[in-house]
Design an enzyme around this catalytic site. Structure first.
Site, PDB file in Angstrom:
ATOM      1  N   PRO A  79       0.827  -1.207   0.000  1.00 21.84           N
ATOM      2  CA  PRO A  79       0.000   0.000   0.000  1.00 21.84           C
ATOM      3  C   PRO A  79       0.865   1.262   0.000  1.00 21.84           C
ATOM      4  O   PRO A  79       1.862   1.338   0.713  1.00 21.84           O
ATOM      5  CB  PRO A  79      -0.792  -0.113   1.308  1.00 21.84           C
ATOM      6  CG  PRO A  79      -0.011  -1.070   2.158  1.00 21.84           C
ATOM      7  CD  PRO A  79       0.675  -1.998   1.210  1.00 21.84           C
ATOM      8  N   SER A 108      -4.588   2.724   0.788  1.00 21.83           N
ATOM      9  CA  SER A 108      -4.151   3.461   1.974  1.00 21.83           C
ATOM     10  C   SER A 108      -5.269   4.357   2.502  1.00 21.83           C
ATOM     11  O   SER A 108      -6.071   4.891   1.722  1.00 21.83           O
ATOM     12  CB  SER A 108      -2.948   4.335   1.587  1.00 21.83           C
ATOM     13  OG  SER A 108      -2.672   5.299   2.580  1.00 21.83           O
ATOM     14  N   TYR A 132      -3.971   3.727   8.914  1.00 24.14           N
ATOM     15  CA  TYR A 132      -3.122   4.507   9.816  1.00 24.14           C
ATOM     16  C   TYR A 132      -4.068   4.927  10.919  1.00 24.14           C
ATOM     17  O   TYR A 132      -4.981   5.718  10.682  1.00 24.14           O
ATOM     18  CB  TYR A 132      -2.573   5.754   9.115  1.00 24.14           C
ATOM     19  CG  TYR A 132      -1.453   5.460   8.141  1.00 24.14           C
ATOM     20  CD1 TYR A 132      -0.123   5.534   8.540  1.00 24.14           C
ATOM     21  CD2 TYR A 132      -1.742   5.112   6.827  1.00 24.14           C
ATOM     22  CE1 TYR A 132       0.899   5.260   7.640  1.00 24.14           C
ATOM     23  CE2 TYR A 132      -0.717   4.846   5.926  1.00 24.14           C
ATOM     24  CZ  TYR A 132       0.593   4.924   6.344  1.00 24.14           C
ATOM     25  OH  TYR A 132       1.606   4.660   5.459  1.00 24.14           O
ATOM     26  N   THR A 158      -0.832  -0.268  10.103  1.00 23.52           N
ATOM     27  CA  THR A 158       0.519   0.270   9.924  1.00 23.52           C
ATOM     28  C   THR A 158       1.056   0.654  11.293  1.00 23.52           C
ATOM     29  O   THR A 158       0.580   1.600  11.917  1.00 23.52           O
ATOM     30  CB  THR A 158       0.499   1.525   9.026  1.00 23.52           C
ATOM     31  OG1 THR A 158      -0.364   1.254   7.932  1.00 23.52           O
ATOM     32  CG2 THR A 158       1.875   1.874   8.539  1.00 23.52           C
ATOM     33  N   LYS A 231       1.743  -4.404  10.077  1.00 31.31           N
ATOM     34  CA  LYS A 231       2.811  -4.012   9.130  1.00 31.31           C
ATOM     35  C   LYS A 231       3.853  -3.122   9.816  1.00 31.31           C
ATOM     36  O   LYS A 231       3.497  -2.184  10.536  1.00 31.31           O
ATOM     37  CB  LYS A 231       2.178  -3.264   7.947  1.00 31.31           C
ATOM     38  CG  LYS A 231       3.179  -2.788   6.903  1.00 31.31           C
ATOM     39  CD  LYS A 231       2.443  -2.302   5.656  1.00 31.31           C
ATOM     40  CE  LYS A 231       3.389  -1.832   4.580  1.00 31.31           C
ATOM     41  NZ  LYS A 231       3.966  -0.522   4.851  1.00 31.31           N
ATOM     42  N   SER A 253       8.592  -5.240   7.402  1.00 29.15           N
ATOM     43  CA  SER A 253       8.802  -4.055   6.563  1.00 29.15           C
ATOM     44  C   SER A 253       9.484  -2.971   7.386  1.00 29.15           C
ATOM     45  O   SER A 253       9.266  -2.879   8.598  1.00 29.15           O
ATOM     46  CB  SER A 253       7.427  -3.535   6.105  1.00 29.15           C
ATOM     47  OG  SER A 253       7.529  -2.253   5.501  1.00 29.15           O
ATOM     48  N   HIS A 255       9.079   0.069   5.904  1.00 32.90           N
ATOM     49  CA  HIS A 255       8.388   1.148   5.180  1.00 32.90           C
ATOM     50  C   HIS A 255       9.264   1.666   4.031  1.00 32.90           C
ATOM     51  O   HIS A 255       9.314   2.865   3.746  1.00 32.90           O
ATOM     52  CB  HIS A 255       8.058   2.288   6.158  1.00 32.90           C
ATOM     53  CG  HIS A 255       6.733   2.960   5.915  1.00 32.90           C
ATOM     54  ND1 HIS A 255       5.604   2.679   6.628  1.00 32.90           N
ATOM     55  CD2 HIS A 255       6.362   3.924   5.035  1.00 32.90           C
ATOM     56  CE1 HIS A 255       4.612   3.441   6.210  1.00 32.90           C
ATOM     57  NE2 HIS A 255       5.045   4.203   5.240  1.00 32.90           N
ATOM     58  N   SER A 287      10.156  -4.086   1.236  1.00 34.10           N
ATOM     59  CA  SER A 287      11.245  -3.106   1.379  1.00 34.10           C
ATOM     60  C   SER A 287      12.464  -3.488   0.547  1.00 34.10           C
ATOM     61  O   SER A 287      13.189  -4.446   0.872  1.00 34.10           O
ATOM     62  CB  SER A 287      11.653  -2.878   2.841  1.00 34.10           C
ATOM     63  OG  SER A 287      10.568  -2.309   3.575  1.00 34.10           O
TER      64      SER A 287
HETATM   65  C1  HOC Z   1      -0.101   8.999   9.321  1.00 32.01           C
HETATM   66  C2  HOC Z   1       0.042   9.626   7.962  1.00 32.01           C
HETATM   67  O1  HOC Z   1       3.082   5.850   4.075  1.00 32.01           O
HETATM   68  C3  HOC Z   1       4.655   7.497   3.378  1.00 32.01           C
HETATM   69  C4  HOC Z   1       3.211   7.144   3.629  1.00 32.01           C
HETATM   70  C5  HOC Z   1       2.666   8.114   4.602  1.00 32.01           C
HETATM   71  C6  HOC Z   1       1.213   8.353   4.576  1.00 32.01           C
HETATM   72  C7  HOC Z   1       0.797   9.361   5.611  1.00 32.01           C
HETATM   73  C8  HOC Z   1       0.730   8.779   6.982  1.00 32.01           C
HETATM   74  O2  HOC Z   1       4.898   8.597   2.915  1.00 32.01           O
HETATM   75  O3  HOC Z   1       5.546   6.696   3.640  1.00 32.01           O
END
Ligand code: HOC
Length: 357
Positions: A79, A108, A132, A158, A231, A253, A255, A287
């Site tokens: 995502p 997302s 999130y 997340t 995640k 991950s 990220h 990743s």
């Molecule tokens: C809590 C706000 O995953 C990135 C995205 C961020 C999305 C906004 C999260 O930029 O890595």
């Protein structure tokens, strides 16, 4: 339209030439020195595939399953927020391209498309919702309800992003999201990030719930009655903690190197996590994945599925839904070649393959 791909790494340069600098910097960038981001891809070279020959392998079969979801490939989409930066049709086209590849699309919370519109773009394909968690419980309940009603098959919590990593390219470009995020806009109470439009990354993260705890997993399960994947797992201890708190899947991950810089490559922590998980729940890995060979090595190290993030967004930018499909086709081609040359026919065979130092 379909895109010609020699290798995935070369897509970045092609996209850079055509995308607005701030958007490209946000998508490509990692945090601080981008050390962890670079390590993510470099670390796949720390292990070598021990090939088998004379195994009678005349083709590779990439099909696999997550729970009862049948997939044509072990590669799924990771995502990613704000896909309208890459293409006017954003997440709707990504959903179509991923569906054409027989894989899973995850939308997302911070998408430029509603969960309903993404679901409608690929009605027969499995979709997950990436949460999130917000400080505002009302928002969490609202958005999870929308995801359930839109037909999400799982929720991705997340857990590595209560605040954003320090991404210098966004600072240099004074990056602000240029488009509204309609999943936020649909909620009547104003969150710290409003509807996302015109906000910087720090303002978006200001809406996130700080202090996530294992009990949040159960809260999401109670609200949705859906499987929850956690995640951002990087340590065996946290994998065990999450499973004991009710996680139905572990998503290893960092990220894409966008959060904590100076942490280990995602691939380096995978074997120890797989050992502790001990097949209690499936493991998704992401990743730094840029080759079919990387997918193979992650599967051989304990992952059940492997997710790709930036490559999908580059494919979306270059060719819309068909560009996304082209990225999957290229990864699948490389994975098939690797599988056959390594003497493996099925994903189960890959998972049994020995990697050496
Ligand atoms: C809590 C706000 O995953 C990135 C995205 C961020 C999305 C906004 C999260 O930029 O890595």
């Amino acid at each position: 339209h379909p895109i010609d791909i020699v290798n995935i790494a070369s897509l970045e340069g092609r996209v850079k030439e055509r995308m607005e600098a701030g958007a490209f910097g946000y998508i490509r960038g990692g945090s601080e020195d981008e050390w962890t981001m670079k390590e993510n891809t470099a670390s796949f070279m720390n292990k070598k595939i021990m090939p088998r020959i004379l195994q009678g392998i005349d083709h590779a079969d990439l099909s696999t399953k997550l729970w009862d979801i049948e997939l044509q490939t072990p590669i799924i989409e990771a995502p990613s927020a704000a896909q309208g930066l890459a293409h006017e049709k954003g997440e709707a086209d990504t959903a179509k391209g991923v569906a054409a590849a027989g894989s899973i699309f995850s939308i997302s919370t911070y998408a430029n498309t509603t969960v309903e519109d993404a679901a409608a773009a690929a009605p027969d394909a499995p979709q997950f919702f990436q949460l999130y968690m917000s400080k505002d419980d009302g928002f969490n309940e609202f958005i999870l309800d929308k995801a359930v009603k839109a037909g999400a098959k799982a929720i991705i919590l997340t857990a590595d992003s209560t605040l954003g990593g320090y991404r210098e390219e966004d600072v240099i470009n004074q990056f602000q999201f240029p488009l509204p995020m309609p999943n936020l806009a649909a909620y009547s109470a104003q969150s710290a990030s409003g509807n996302g439009e015109g906000k910087g990354i720090a303002e978006i993260y200001a809406a996130a719930k700080q202090g996530l705890v294992p009990e949040d997993i159960k809260k999401i399960k109670d609200l949705t009655h859906l499987p929850v994947l956690v995640k951002g797992i990087q340590s065996p201890e946290d994998a065990d903690l999450a499973i004991k708190a009710g996680a139905d899947g572990i998503w290893v991950s960092n990220h894409g190197g966008r959060q904590l810089d100076g942490g280990p490559a995602s691939f380096d922590v995978l074997p120890a996590i797989a050992e502790v998980v001990d097949k209690r729940v499936p493991i998704v890995f992401d990743s730094g994945v840029r080759r079919g060979e990387h997918v193979f090595k992650a599967l051989a190290s304990g992952a059940d599925l492997v997710a790709i993030g930036r490559p999908v967004i580059y494919g979306l930018n270059l060719g819309g839904a068909e560009g996304v499909k082209s990225v999957f086709d290229h990864f699948n081609k490389e994975l098939s070649i690797t599988m056959q040359l390594a003497g493996t026919k099925t994903i189960a065979d890959v998972k049994k393959t020995k990697l050496i130092d």
